[in-house]
Write a protein that holds these residues in place. Structure first.
Motif, PDB file in Angstrom:
ATOM      1  N   THR A  29     -56.375  17.706   5.893  1.00  0.00           N
ATOM      2  CA  THR A  29     -57.510  18.205   5.117  1.00  0.00           C
ATOM      3  C   THR A  29     -56.958  18.910   3.891  1.00  0.00           C
ATOM      4  O   THR A  29     -55.775  19.279   3.854  1.00  0.00           O
ATOM      5  N   PHE A  30     -57.810  19.125   2.901  1.00  0.00           N
ATOM      6  CA  PHE A  30     -57.371  19.887   1.738  1.00  0.00           C
ATOM      7  C   PHE A  30     -56.931  21.286   2.171  1.00  0.00           C
ATOM      8  O   PHE A  30     -55.935  21.806   1.686  1.00  0.00           O
ATOM      9  N   ARG A  31     -57.653  21.855   3.089  1.00  0.00           N
ATOM     10  CA  ARG A  31     -57.319  23.196   3.569  1.00  0.00           C
ATOM     11  C   ARG A  31     -55.937  23.220   4.243  1.00  0.00           C
ATOM     12  O   ARG A  31     -55.148  24.130   4.010  1.00  0.00           O
ATOM     13  N   ASP A  34     -53.286  22.935   1.546  1.00  0.00           N
ATOM     14  CA  ASP A  34     -53.145  24.215   0.843  1.00  0.00           C
ATOM     15  C   ASP A  34     -52.317  25.194   1.667  1.00  0.00           C
ATOM     16  O   ASP A  34     -51.419  25.861   1.145  1.00  0.00           O
ATOM     17  N   PRO A  41     -56.432  28.678  -1.436  1.00  0.00           N
ATOM     18  CA  PRO A  41     -57.429  27.705  -0.957  1.00  0.00           C
ATOM     19  C   PRO A  41     -58.153  27.046  -2.138  1.00  0.00           C
ATOM     20  O   PRO A  41     -58.460  27.689  -3.131  1.00  0.00           O
ATOM     21  N   GLY A  42     -58.355  25.753  -2.007  1.00  0.00           N
ATOM     22  CA  GLY A  42     -59.038  24.996  -3.053  1.00  0.00           C
ATOM     23  C   GLY A  42     -58.101  24.322  -4.039  1.00  0.00           C
ATOM     24  O   GLY A  42     -58.539  23.527  -4.867  1.00  0.00           O
ATOM     25  N   THR A  43     -56.812  24.616  -3.945  1.00  0.00           N
ATOM     26  CA  THR A  43     -55.860  24.040  -4.897  1.00  0.00           C
ATOM     27  C   THR A  43     -55.784  22.520  -4.755  1.00  0.00           C
ATOM     28  O   THR A  43     -55.864  21.791  -5.753  1.00  0.00           O
ATOM     29  N   SER A  45     -57.893  20.400  -3.631  1.00  0.00           N
ATOM     30  CA  SER A  45     -59.114  19.724  -4.093  1.00  0.00           C
ATOM     31  C   SER A  45     -59.197  19.688  -5.610  1.00  0.00           C
ATOM     32  O   SER A  45     -59.949  18.883  -6.175  1.00  0.00           O
ATOM     33  N   ASN A  46     -58.436  20.528  -6.291  1.00  0.00           N
ATOM     34  CA  ASN A  46     -58.379  20.477  -7.750  1.00  0.00           C
ATOM     35  C   ASN A  46     -57.444  19.379  -8.250  1.00  0.00           C
ATOM     36  O   ASN A  46     -57.511  18.993  -9.411  1.00  0.00           O
ATOM     37  N   TYR A  47     -56.561  18.894  -7.387  1.00  0.00           N
ATOM     38  CA  TYR A  47     -55.579  17.889  -7.788  1.00  0.00           C
ATOM     39  C   TYR A  47     -55.920  16.478  -7.315  1.00  0.00           C
ATOM     40  O   TYR A  47     -55.395  15.512  -7.859  1.00  0.00           O
ATOM     41  N   ASN A  50     -60.269  12.976  -3.682  1.00  0.00           N
ATOM     42  CA  ASN A  50     -60.763  12.895  -2.305  1.00  0.00           C
ATOM     43  C   ASN A  50     -59.578  12.711  -1.356  1.00  0.00           C
ATOM     44  O   ASN A  50     -58.437  12.580  -1.782  1.00  0.00           O
ATOM     45  N   ARG A  51     -59.891  12.686  -0.103  1.00  0.00           N
ATOM     46  CA  ARG A  51     -58.865  12.569   0.932  1.00  0.00           C
ATOM     47  C   ARG A  51     -58.126  11.231   0.835  1.00  0.00           C
ATOM     48  O   ARG A  51     -56.915  11.159   1.076  1.00  0.00           O
TER      49      ARG A  51
END
Length: 191
Positions: A29-31, A34, A41-43, A45-47, A50-51
């Protein structure tokens, strides 16, 4: 989506490889990326959009990290052109790939995930086929004994040996694995 920091992107993809190897595709997961990369957190998803993009880039990054360095390539080019040398090169290859345990396990996870994701399967198929074709081309140009079929058979045999070594390391001892690599080359490669 941020794309301006290539080092951060590489660190996130490397973190994704570690997560894949440890937790499997379902744990990616993105989490989790990270946390593995020790970024806010959220880094991730900025790059990554999607998964699927993260999965795809993790697979590509494993291959980047498995490419031998220039010194290794130079030593290979300078080596002899007989089956004994070929066996040594294959033992070195198994050692190098096995040495990147998390990368190879991540690739196995990606292969399993590709059975459920046609787009990922298409990308992996293209990448693995290109890698196999490059290995065949390198082999044929190198003057080592054997032909394209030899390379393909060794690819299949040694990949499973690596899986065995990384997942059930006590089935075969290191000496048995080395003996089997040598035997595979001797039996598959015709001079």
């Amino acid at each position: 989506m941020v794309r301006s920091n290539p080092q951060r992107r590489a660190a996130l993809v490397d973190a994704a490889i570690e997560v894949l190897a440890r937790e499997g595709a379902r744990g990616l997961t993105f989490r989790s990326v990270d946390a593995e990369a020790a970024v806010p957190p959220g880094t991730a998803s900025n790059y990554f959009a999607n998964r699927d993009e993260l999965l795809t880039q993790a697979g590509a990054r494993v291959y980047e990290r498995l490419v031998p360095d220039e010194q290794t390539l130079a030593e290979q080019r300078a080596a002899g052109r007989d089956r004994e040398t070929y066996a040594r090169l294959m033992r070195d290859l198994v050692g190098r790939v096995s040495g990147f345990r998390s990368g190879y396990l991540a690739l196995l996870e990606l292969r399993l995930e590709s059975t459920r994701r046609p787009a990922l399967r298409a990308i992996l198929t293209e990448r693995v086929r290109a890698d196999l074709d490059a290995n065949i081309g390198y082999h044929l140009e190198s003057g080592l004994p054997g032909d394209a079929t030899s390379v393909e058979l060794l690819y299949l045999a040694l990949n499973w040996l690596i899986v065995e070594q990384l997942t059930l390391p006590d089935v075969l001892s290191p000496a048995e694995r080395e003996r089997l690599v040598t035997a595979a080359v001797e039996r598959i490669v015709r001079e």
